[in-house]
Write a protein that holds these residues in place. Structure first.
Motif, PDB file in Angstrom:
ATOM      1  N   GLU A 289     -54.582  33.421   6.788  1.00 17.19           N
ATOM      2  CA  GLU A 289     -53.655  34.604   6.814  1.00 17.19           C
ATOM      3  C   GLU A 289     -53.784  35.792   6.366  1.00 17.19           C
ATOM      4  N   ILE A 290     -54.686  35.805   5.275  1.00 18.67           N
ATOM      5  CA  ILE A 290     -55.148  36.973   4.608  1.00 18.67           C
ATOM      6  C   ILE A 290     -55.876  37.806   5.758  1.00 18.67           C
ATOM      7  N   ARG A 291     -56.566  37.050   6.375  1.00 23.19           N
ATOM      8  CA  ARG A 291     -57.763  38.016   7.386  1.00 23.19           C
ATOM      9  C   ARG A 291     -56.877  38.278   8.507  1.00 23.19           C
ATOM     10  N   MET A 292     -55.356  37.757   8.761  1.00 28.35           N
ATOM     11  CA  MET A 292     -54.664  38.247   9.855  1.00 28.35           C
ATOM     12  C   MET A 292     -54.094  39.647   9.414  1.00 28.35           C
ATOM     13  N   LEU A 293     -53.708  39.522   8.046  1.00 25.58           N
ATOM     14  CA  LEU A 293     -52.968  40.867   7.334  1.00 25.58           C
ATOM     15  C   LEU A 293     -54.010  41.819   7.383  1.00 25.58           C
ATOM     16  N   ARG A 294     -55.272  41.559   7.100  1.00 23.04           N
ATOM     17  CA  ARG A 294     -56.259  42.659   6.779  1.00 23.04           C
ATOM     18  C   ARG A 294     -56.472  43.285   8.239  1.00 23.04           C
ATOM     19  N   HIS A 295     -56.568  42.416   9.310  1.00 24.22           N
ATOM     20  CA  HIS A 295     -56.751  42.857  10.621  1.00 24.22           C
ATOM     21  C   HIS A 295     -55.809  43.714  10.924  1.00 24.22           C
ATOM     22  N   ARG A 296     -54.709  43.507  10.714  1.00 20.25           N
ATOM     23  CA  ARG A 296     -53.399  44.172  11.347  1.00 20.25           C
ATOM     24  C   ARG A 296     -53.299  45.540  10.402  1.00 20.25           C
ATOM     25  N   ALA A 297     -53.544  45.528   9.027  1.00 20.89           N
ATOM     26  CA  ALA A 297     -53.829  46.779   8.469  1.00 20.89           C
ATOM     27  C   ALA A 297     -54.695  47.752   8.831  1.00 20.89           C
ATOM     28  N   HIS A 298     -55.947  46.999   9.333  1.00 14.42           N
ATOM     29  CA  HIS A 298     -57.015  47.952   9.924  1.00 14.42           C
ATOM     30  C   HIS A 298     -56.464  48.530  11.193  1.00 14.42           C
TER      31      HIS A 298
ATOM     32  N   GLY B 138     -44.657  22.684  14.795  1.00  8.63           N
ATOM     33  CA  GLY B 138     -45.016  24.051  14.045  1.00  8.63           C
ATOM     34  C   GLY B 138     -43.985  24.184  13.016  1.00  8.63           C
ATOM     35  N   ASP B 139     -43.939  23.760  11.700  1.00  9.41           N
ATOM     36  CA  ASP B 139     -43.072  24.059  10.774  1.00  9.41           C
ATOM     37  C   ASP B 139     -43.166  25.421   9.975  1.00  9.41           C
ATOM     38  N   GLY B 140     -44.276  25.959  10.449  1.00  6.97           N
ATOM     39  CA  GLY B 140     -44.592  27.173   9.625  1.00  6.97           C
ATOM     40  C   GLY B 140     -44.678  28.483  10.814  1.00  6.97           C
ATOM     41  N   LEU B 141     -44.647  29.582  10.331  1.00  2.00           N
ATOM     42  CA  LEU B 141     -44.650  30.930  11.000  1.00  2.00           C
ATOM     43  C   LEU B 141     -46.017  30.885  11.478  1.00  2.00           C
ATOM     44  N   PRO B 142     -46.269  32.007  12.568  1.00  2.00           N
ATOM     45  CA  PRO B 142     -47.639  32.125  12.704  1.00  2.00           C
ATOM     46  C   PRO B 142     -48.548  32.920  11.801  1.00  2.00           C
ATOM     47  N   LEU B 143     -49.579  32.852  12.063  1.00  2.00           N
ATOM     48  CA  LEU B 143     -50.503  33.823  11.110  1.00  2.00           C
ATOM     49  C   LEU B 143     -50.365  35.347  11.034  1.00  2.00           C
ATOM     50  N   GLY B 144     -50.078  35.751  10.080  1.00  2.00           N
ATOM     51  CA  GLY B 144     -49.638  37.366   9.932  1.00  2.00           C
ATOM     52  C   GLY B 144     -48.165  37.290   9.715  1.00  2.00           C
TER      53      GLY B 144
ATOM     54  N   ALA C 218     -51.386  50.765  18.350  1.00  2.00           N
ATOM     55  CA  ALA C 218     -49.893  50.080  18.621  1.00  2.00           C
ATOM     56  C   ALA C 218     -49.830  48.446  18.286  1.00  2.00           C
ATOM     57  N   ASP C 219     -50.902  47.922  17.897  1.00  2.00           N
ATOM     58  CA  ASP C 219     -50.938  46.649  17.720  1.00  2.00           C
ATOM     59  C   ASP C 219     -50.858  46.064  16.105  1.00  2.00           C
ATOM     60  N   GLY C 220     -50.231  46.875  15.464  1.00  2.00           N
ATOM     61  CA  GLY C 220     -50.129  46.545  13.824  1.00  2.00           C
ATOM     62  C   GLY C 220     -49.363  45.465  13.764  1.00  2.00           C
ATOM     63  N   ASP C 221     -48.433  44.788  14.498  1.00  2.00           N
ATOM     64  CA  ASP C 221     -47.598  43.855  14.216  1.00  2.00           C
ATOM     65  C   ASP C 221     -48.101  42.564  14.898  1.00  2.00           C
ATOM     66  N   ARG C 222     -49.151  42.517  15.239  1.00  2.00           N
ATOM     67  CA  ARG C 222     -50.025  41.351  16.143  1.00  2.00           C
ATOM     68  C   ARG C 222     -49.807  40.083  15.210  1.00  2.00           C
ATOM     69  N   PHE C 223     -49.794  38.972  15.759  1.00  2.00           N
ATOM     70  CA  PHE C 223     -49.755  37.957  14.908  1.00  2.00           C
ATOM     71  C   PHE C 223     -50.415  36.535  15.857  1.00  2.00           C
ATOM     72  N   ALA C 224     -50.585  35.395  15.258  1.00  2.00           N
ATOM     73  CA  ALA C 224     -51.395  34.401  16.176  1.00  2.00           C
ATOM     74  C   ALA C 224     -50.583  32.958  15.687  1.00  2.00           C
ATOM     75  N   THR C 225     -50.461  32.308  16.786  1.00  2.00           N
ATOM     76  CA  THR C 225     -50.149  30.944  16.415  1.00  2.00           C
ATOM     77  C   THR C 225     -51.437  30.000  16.339  1.00  2.00           C
ATOM     78  N   ALA C 226     -51.542  28.906  15.592  1.00  2.00           N
ATOM     79  CA  ALA C 226     -52.747  28.279  15.545  1.00  2.00           C
ATOM     80  C   ALA C 226     -52.580  26.942  14.975  1.00  2.00           C
ATOM     81  N   VAL C 227     -53.502  25.833  15.279  1.00  2.00           N
ATOM     82  CA  VAL C 227     -53.575  24.701  14.395  1.00  2.00           C
ATOM     83  C   VAL C 227     -54.696  24.497  13.687  1.00  2.00           C
ATOM     84  N   LEU C 228     -54.728  24.074  12.516  1.00  2.00           N
ATOM     85  CA  LEU C 228     -55.969  23.985  11.759  1.00  2.00           C
ATOM     86  C   LEU C 228     -56.253  22.331  11.379  1.00  2.00           C
ATOM     87  N   LEU C 229     -56.983  21.876  11.826  1.00  2.00           N
ATOM     88  CA  LEU C 229     -57.218  20.458  11.409  1.00  2.00           C
ATOM     89  C   LEU C 229     -58.564  20.094  10.672  1.00  2.00           C
ATOM     90  N   ALA C 230     -58.571  18.994   9.932  1.00  2.00           N
ATOM     91  CA  ALA C 230     -59.435  18.610   8.949  1.00  2.00           C
ATOM     92  C   ALA C 230     -59.742  16.926   9.062  1.00  2.00           C
TER      93      ALA C 230
END
Length: 394
Positions: free
Chosen positions: A234-243, A295-301, A250-262
């Motif tokens: 999540e932090i990496r997505m926010l940092r990338h958007r800020a950069h 997907g009970d959470g919002l996308p990354l970012g 014009a892509d400062g509001d970009r986000f990503a859906t994802a599934v993380l498994l362990a």
């Protein structure tokens, strides 16, 4: 851009790799091949013979020997520079011989000779320009292939103690890579898997996917707690958007859906799942198909909009079950009347007919073929199909 994907274009594809390049860097694939050998020299030769025969069989009042200028022109579109130059010389010599075989009053003369000679020179120059453009295209495709392998690195068989298979089909057939991503990261805390889809298309989506995968490969190895890995993403997505916003893009509001498994090493009968607004994974086993937590959470970012990250769900996973993860290129694939592709029904029918189709490679092939069959090979969005299970589960 809409991509048209045929079975022929997928014939050489290894299932666990995203794309196979049709043209290798530094090597030009001839336009016409028979049993692996080029026959691009054949059409100009047949045209040359046809012009000669027609010229001798149409009579003295209808001379078509000048049409021989089409021979080097045809060669320029299909052959290399030296082959085109050779056909230019052959066409010029043939013109002289055929024209002189007629009586003097019926000969085409010097004017047409100059036309054939000039046509050969221009055809050779056109072939040189075409070959240079093809070399430039090969370099661009090599760069695209290198980028693809950087973002979607090849995964060895049995990597991290998991059986896996994946296929990636880019909607932009020229770019060969888009915003879909997946990877497996082994580590001291067990194997971690990430599958996702960056919002949007183009190089901006590729950059965001590369940023997320880089963070996943580091955090997935070092961090013991899966919640910490999710937080790092999540932090990496926010940092990338800020950069990108600081760069004025014009892509400062970009986000990503994802599934993380362990896959915990100390609990072989379970899998931990964090879903960032992505399509829920399917657990496919010989006895049926079931859906894992949605997907009970919002996308990354976008976690700040809901007040926190999505929770970690620990889900039981039988030894003979395979996890199937797809991006919306699969679930939103439409047929000609507009009906969506029924993924769960397709997989259920396939497993009922043959329980061995739960094996990752066969499962991925089944879904891939079903999607292409459903949409007629016309992909509206990047499409990723990824299947994974513990090694030896079959």
């Amino acid at each position: 851009m809409r991509a048209v994907v045929s079975r022929g274009s997928l014939r050489g594809m290894e299932v666990r790799l995203p794309v196979v390049t049709d043209i290798e860097y530094g090597r030009r694939r001839p336009l016409l091949r028979v049993r692996g050998r080029s026959i691009s020299w054949l059409p100009p030769l047949l045209l040359l013979v046809a012009v000669i025969l027609l010229d001798f069989n149409t009579g003295e009042h209808f001379r078509i020997v000048t049409w021989i200028v089409l021979v080097p022109g045809t060669a320029a579109a299909m052959c290399g520079v030296w082959t085109t130059a050779a056909y230019s010389v052959v066409a010029l010599v043939t013109y002289v011989l055929v024209d002189n075989a007629w009586p003097a009053e019926y000969q085409a003369g010097l004017g047409d000779f100059v036309l054939v000679a000039l046509g050969g020179v221009l055809a050779t120059l056109a072939a040189a320009v075409r070959m240079r453009q093809e070399r430039q295209l090969l370099r661009v495709q090599d760069i695209a292939e290198t980028t693809r392998r950087t973002v979607l690195r090849p995964l060895p068989s049995g990597w991290a103690g998991l059986d896996h298979a994946g296929v990636y089909l880019a909607a932009d057939v020229d770019a060969r890579v888009g915003g879909d991503f997946y990877d497996i990261q082994p580590g001291p805390h067990g194997a971690r898997v990430l599958v996702g889809d960056v919002q949007g298309k183009g190089l901006g989506a590729v950059e965001a996917a590369a940023a997320l995968l880089g963070t996943f490969r580091e955090a997935g190895y070092h961090e013991k707690d899966l919640t910490t890995v999710a937080e790092r993403l999540e932090i990496r997505m926010l940092r990338h958007r800020a950069h990108t916003a600081a760069l004025g893009r014009a892509d400062g509001d970009r986000f990503a859906t994802a599934v993380l498994l362990a896959f915990p090493e100390d609990s072989p009968g379970v899998v931990d799942v964090v879903n960032f607004g992505h399509e829920p994974p399917l657990a496919v086993g010989p006895h049926g198909v079931r859906e894992l937590p949605c997907g009970d959470g919002l996308p990354l970012g976008l976690a700040d909009l809901s007040g926190g990250l999505p929770p970690v769900h620990r889900v039981p996973l039988a030894a003979d079950e395979t996890l199937l993860l797809v991006t919306d290129g699969v679930t939103e694939a439409r047929d000609r009347p507009g009906a969506f592709f029924a993924l769960s029904d397709e997989v259920s029918r396939a497993v009922r007919a043959d329980p061995t189709r739960t094996e990752p490679r066969r499962l991925v092939r089944q879904v891939r073929d079903g999607v292409l069959r459903h949409c007629g090979g016309r992909l509206e969005d990047d499409t990723t199909i990824f299947a994974v299970r513990r090694a030896g589960a079959g």
